[in-house]
Scaffold this active site. Structure first.
Site, PDB file in Angstrom:
ATOM      1  N   LYS A 161       0.921  -1.142  -0.144  1.00  0.00           N
ATOM      2  CA  LYS A 161       0.022   0.030   0.069  1.00  0.00           C
ATOM      3  C   LYS A 161       1.187   1.318  -0.235  1.00  0.00           C
ATOM      4  O   LYS A 161       1.307   1.902   0.953  1.00  0.00           O
ATOM      5  CB  LYS A 161      -1.019  -0.120   1.314  1.00  0.00           C
ATOM      6  CG  LYS A 161      -2.273   0.765   1.151  1.00  0.00           C
ATOM      7  CD  LYS A 161      -3.089   0.513   2.260  1.00  0.00           C
ATOM      8  CE  LYS A 161      -4.279   1.589   2.311  1.00  0.00           C
ATOM      9  NZ  LYS A 161      -4.982   1.767   1.082  1.00  0.00           N
TER      10      LYS A 161
HETATM   11  N1  PMP Z   1      -8.005  -2.145  -2.343  1.00  0.00           N
HETATM   12  C1  PMP Z   1      -7.520  -0.734  -2.468  1.00  0.00           C
HETATM   13  C2  PMP Z   1      -6.905  -0.271  -3.633  1.00  0.00           C
HETATM   14  C3  PMP Z   1      -7.612  -0.061  -1.276  1.00  0.00           C
HETATM   15  O1  PMP Z   1      -7.069   1.134  -1.433  1.00  0.00           O
HETATM   16  C4  PMP Z   1      -8.242  -0.639  -0.334  1.00  0.00           C
HETATM   17  C5  PMP Z   1      -8.313   0.349   1.099  1.00  0.00           C
HETATM   18  N2  PMP Z   1      -7.325   0.102   1.861  1.00  0.00           N
HETATM   19  C6  PMP Z   1      -8.647  -1.871  -0.346  1.00  0.00           C
HETATM   20  C7  PMP Z   1      -8.578  -2.581  -1.423  1.00  0.00           C
HETATM   21  C8  PMP Z   1      -9.414  -2.552   0.865  1.00  0.00           C
HETATM   22  O2  PMP Z   1      -8.506  -2.904   1.801  1.00  0.00           O
HETATM   23  P1  PMP Z   1      -8.898  -2.913   3.441  1.00  0.00           P
HETATM   24  O3  PMP Z   1     -10.118  -3.758   3.499  1.00  0.00           O
HETATM   25  O4  PMP Z   1      -7.719  -3.369   4.140  1.00  0.00           O
HETATM   26  O5  PMP Z   1      -9.138  -1.437   3.685  1.00  0.00           O
END
Ligand code: PMP
Length: 313
Positions: A161
């Site tokens: 991320k």
């Molecule tokens: N994909 C992307 C591109 C995101 O930005 C997010 C948000 N963090 C998610 C998936 C979902 O991840 P999470 O459930 O850990 O927030």
């Protein structure tokens, strides 16, 4: 309905934790020659705190901090704090801001030091902000297939991320909004479904839940994992498998999930209506999972109390 994120200014809180302590919100500034601003050398997390009968709790905090550390390792960044320190700093921030519920943004970025591609001479700064932020997508998402392909794992680590690669999401999101949709779903270089700009995607077919694996270019979503576990509680089968664009068109139901968005149903994909029960609302499987998610995050599901970290004590 649909997109809720249009031009909503950040709702300011009192403090932001920056490099070791709390500073007043307006003083949490960085230099314009910070490396991350020029080259996207930062990793981040989006976490939420929810209200429960026993006070505010942070949902799956250790999982978010674990992913932050893995993201940092993938881009060669050394976090200047231990997980225990970050955990305490997170709780301190939310408590100092007096929030019953909030969104929490951790950011570790290469700061001001040297200019040039190499970030080696730039210190790593770490900040934690928390503010009040409602769901990022309204239920009944009008989804479009983006003309942009997802970042490829041979180009950047798609499981990290990291901020630089998010330009891919920003382009797809703007394209979708400009075209009158709420959100975009991105296909990877092979044409398989990966994820949306800020959420993972699930397809429901004959009662079975299908979601793309992370090697399709999707983030290892913590909400995606939560949904899989809640589905198991409900006796629903889930499968991580490659999905084609046509699988979206043939779906009984589609929903998106993420910390920002929660669990929200998709009402149409590329203007093809998905008929939930009663037309507009979520289909039956999505509705059950959205309820289960709501119960889990608000402390009403005894089986998943270990997902919750109390903000105080
Ligand atoms: N994909 C992307 C591109 C995101 O930005 C997010 C948000 N963090 C998610 C998936 C979902 O991840 P999470 O459930 O850990 O927030």
């Amino acid at each position: 309905m649909g997109h809720l994120g249009k031009e909503r200014p950040v709702e300011e809180a009192k403090f932001i934790w920056m490099d070791g302590g709390l500073v007043p919100w307006g003083e949490a500034r960085v230099h314009v020659l910070s490396h991350a601003l020029h080259y996207g050398t930062a990793v981040f997390e989006g976490t939420r705190a929810f209200e429960t009968p026993d006070g505010p709790v942070v949902f799956r905090l250790d999982d978010h901090l674990g992913r932050l550390r893995r993201s940092a390792r993938m881009i060669g960044l050394k976090l200047p704090y231990t997980e225990e320190e970050l955990r305490a700093a997170t709780l301190e921030t939310v408590a100092a801001n007096g929030q019953a519920s909030c969104y929490i943004r951790h950011l570790a970025h290469r700061g001001y030091g040297e200019m040039g591609i190499s970030a080696r001479g730039c210190p790593t700064a770490l900040s934690i902000a928390s503010w009040s932020w409602g769901p990022l997508l309204g239920a009944g998402v009008r989804l479009m297939t983006s003309s942009w392909r997802r970042n490829d794992h041979t180009v950047v680590p798609t499981a990290a991320k990291a901020t630089g690669p998010y330009l891919n999401s920003v382009l797809a999101k703007h394209e979708a909004l400009d075209a009158g949709y709420d959100e975009a779903v991105l296909l990877n270089a092979a044409g398989h479904v990966s994820e949306c700009t800020g959420a993972n995607i699930f397809v429901v077919r004959d009662g079975l839940l299908l979601t793309p694996p992370s090697n399709a270019g999707a983030l290892d979503g913590i909400t995606q994992d939560t949904v899989e576990r809640l589905a198991a509680d409900l006796g629903l089968r889930t499968l991580r498998q490659e999905l084609l664009r046509s699988d979206l068109y043939a779906a009984d139901e589609i929903f998106l999930c993420g910390t920002g968005a929660g669990v929200v149903h998709v009402s149409s994909i590329d203007r093809r209506e998905l008929s939930g029960e009663g037309g507009e609302g979520p289909g039956p499987v999505t509705a059950r999972l959205a309820d289960a998610y709501d119960a889990a995050v608000h402390g009403r599901d005894e089986r998943h109390r270990d997902w919750l970290t109390p903000v105080s004590g």
